[in-house]
Write an enzyme that holds these catalytic residues in place. Structure first.
Site, PDB file in Angstrom:
ATOM      1  N   CYS A 118      12.755  -5.332  -5.389  1.00 55.50           N
ATOM      2  CA  CYS A 118      12.272  -4.224  -4.558  1.00 55.50           C
ATOM      3  C   CYS A 118      11.975  -4.709  -3.151  1.00 55.50           C
ATOM      4  O   CYS A 118      12.140  -3.971  -2.180  1.00 55.50           O
ATOM      5  CB  CYS A 118      11.031  -3.597  -5.176  1.00 55.50           C
ATOM      6  SG  CYS A 118      11.401  -2.601  -6.612  1.00 55.50           S
ATOM      7  N   LEU A 175       0.810  -1.222   0.000  1.00 52.08           N
ATOM      8  CA  LEU A 175       0.000   0.000   0.000  1.00 52.08           C
ATOM      9  C   LEU A 175       0.843   1.272   0.000  1.00 52.08           C
ATOM     10  O   LEU A 175       0.327   2.353  -0.276  1.00 52.08           O
ATOM     11  CB  LEU A 175      -0.948  -0.006   1.219  1.00 52.08           C
ATOM     12  CG  LEU A 175      -1.874  -1.238   1.305  1.00 52.08           C
ATOM     13  CD1 LEU A 175      -2.746  -1.146   2.542  1.00 52.08           C
ATOM     14  CD2 LEU A 175      -2.720  -1.388   0.058  1.00 52.08           C
ATOM     15  N   CYS A 220      20.890 -13.207   4.177  1.00 46.57           N
ATOM     16  CA  CYS A 220      20.225 -11.990   3.687  1.00 46.57           C
ATOM     17  C   CYS A 220      18.740 -12.156   4.018  1.00 46.57           C
ATOM     18  O   CYS A 220      18.390 -12.886   4.953  1.00 46.57           O
ATOM     19  CB  CYS A 220      20.475 -11.768   2.194  1.00 46.57           C
ATOM     20  SG  CYS A 220      19.739 -13.021   1.145  1.00 46.57           S
TER      21      CYS A 220
END
Ligand SMILES: [Zn+2]
Length: 385
Positions: A192, A75, A343
């Site tokens: 992303c 969002l 990671c």
């Protein structure tokens, strides 16, 4: 041509009045938009502004491909979806939002992942395709399918503060493969989800893609065919690079690609049939790492994520060495101890393990599933992001 275009109802003429008085659009252009069929691949960050602006502009038919459900972390940038939509399929919340934006638009939702098996079938009936995907496998797939079908591919991509846009696979222009015939090795370029993205950036790039799509439908102006637009939102710099068609490009040059391939295998990403991987790295599962940390002998724990990710969540006792600084930090590593690299999900750390092995470190293992799996299986107090 104009005679075959659909007519506008009085309601539509009123709704689109700012277009009807606009040179280069006018009544015929608006009717072209109504006749247009545009497929948007991905109803996420880029797909949101693309679909909303194309719908508002009066594109008659919008196809939307997305398999995902709305997550609260979407969002921050994906304006097609609202807080009440969390948990709903993205194509469902997108369809509702688009119908509200413009009930004259016909939406065709495809709740599926775009694959080699369905891409040509889905794309066949559209005039052009807008690429709003977030991974290399689907990007190459979208490109190759557009080249095979002879449909323009309005490309955009985003990462952190930077974005790109172009128009590929147009009649005289280059395609995405002309720009890069091979994908980067898996794990080298974070997604992303792993590297972050400025929330407004997909708005900037997606709006540019929507403008290109509309110009292609109208046949006006100069599009990004043969040019790559590079946007840096941090310094607010826009550059364009000339792109040439590569005569050796296997897609649009030599045309050796005559059918769609397995793009997960091509990009080395999970999802397809896992190929036998000679680069597979030794792993340690979270529960085993937890036992080793309790019982010894001591380990060197290296976290290769970025500082902002470290702030959100990290494992006690680990040392932060972002992947980009790994090479320079090698002299500080204790080669007498076993090294465990981690990671977020295990992709970037696998690349780090390979580099450490290449630098001569023998006892290096990758934390399987990364911090996400650690949080699931060992310590739920470590936030998942
Ligand atoms: Zn090409």
């Amino acid at each position: 041509m104009a005679g075959e275009l659909p007519r506008l109802s009085p309601e539509e003429a009123l709704r689109y009045s700012r277009h009807l008085i606009l040179p280069n659009v006018e009544l015929e252009g608006q009717r072209r938009l109504k006749a247009a069929r545009i497929l948007v691949v991905g109803a996420g960050g880029l797909g949101s502004p693309v679909a909303l602006y194309l719908a508002a502009a009066g594109v008659g038919t919008l196809g939307l491909v997305d398999f995902d459900v709305v997550d609260v972390t979407n969002l921050q940038r994906q304006l097609l979806h609202g807080t009440a939509d969390v948990g709903r399929p993205k194509v469902d919340s997108a369809t509702d939002r688009i119908r509200d934006a413009n009930p004259h638009v016909h939406v065709e939702p495809y709740r599926t992942r775009l694959t080699s098996r369905n891409a040509l079938e889905i794309m066949r009936d559209y005039d052009l395709v807008v690429d709003g995907t977030d991974n290399f496998a689907t990007r190459y797939l979208t490109n190759d399918a557009c080249v095979l079908l002879g449909k323009p591919n309005v490309y955009g991509s985003i990462f952190r503060f930077e974005g790109q846009a172009s128009v590929f696979a147009a009649a005289d222009g280059p395609c995405y493969r002309c720009l890069g015939p091979d994908p980067p090795p898996p794990g080298e370029v974070p997604s992303c989800a792993e590297g972050g993205v400025l929330g407004v950036l997909p708005g900037m790039i997606g709006t540019i893609q929507a403008a290109e799509a509309i110009k292609l439908v109208l046949g006006v102006g100069s599009t990004l065919v043969g040019r790559l637009l590079l946007v840096n939102a941090l310094d607010m710099q826009f550059h364009t690079m000339r792109l040439r068609r590569d005569p050796a490009c296997p897609a649009c040059g030599t045309r050796t690609i005559t059918e769609l391939i397995d793009y997960d295998e091509f990009c080395g990403t999970p999802g397809g049939v896992p190929p036998a991987d000679p680069d597979a790295v030794a792993e340690i599962v979270p529960t085993e790492l937890a036992r080793r940390l309790r019982e010894g002998p001591p380990l060197e724990l290296i976290d290769v994520r970025e500082p902002g990710e470290w702030e959100v969540a990290h494992i006690e006792g680990a040392r932060l060495v972002p992947l980009g600084q790994l090479q320079g930090s090698l002299p500080t590593f204790d080669g007498s101890r076993e090294i465990v690299v981690m990671c977020r999900s295990g992709q970037r750390s696998a690349a780090a393990v390979r580099r450490l092995q290449a630098a001569g470190f023998r006892r290096v293992r990758n934390l399987a599933g990364g911090i996400l799996r650690w949080s699931e299986e060992v310590d739920p107090s470590v936030p998942r992001y």
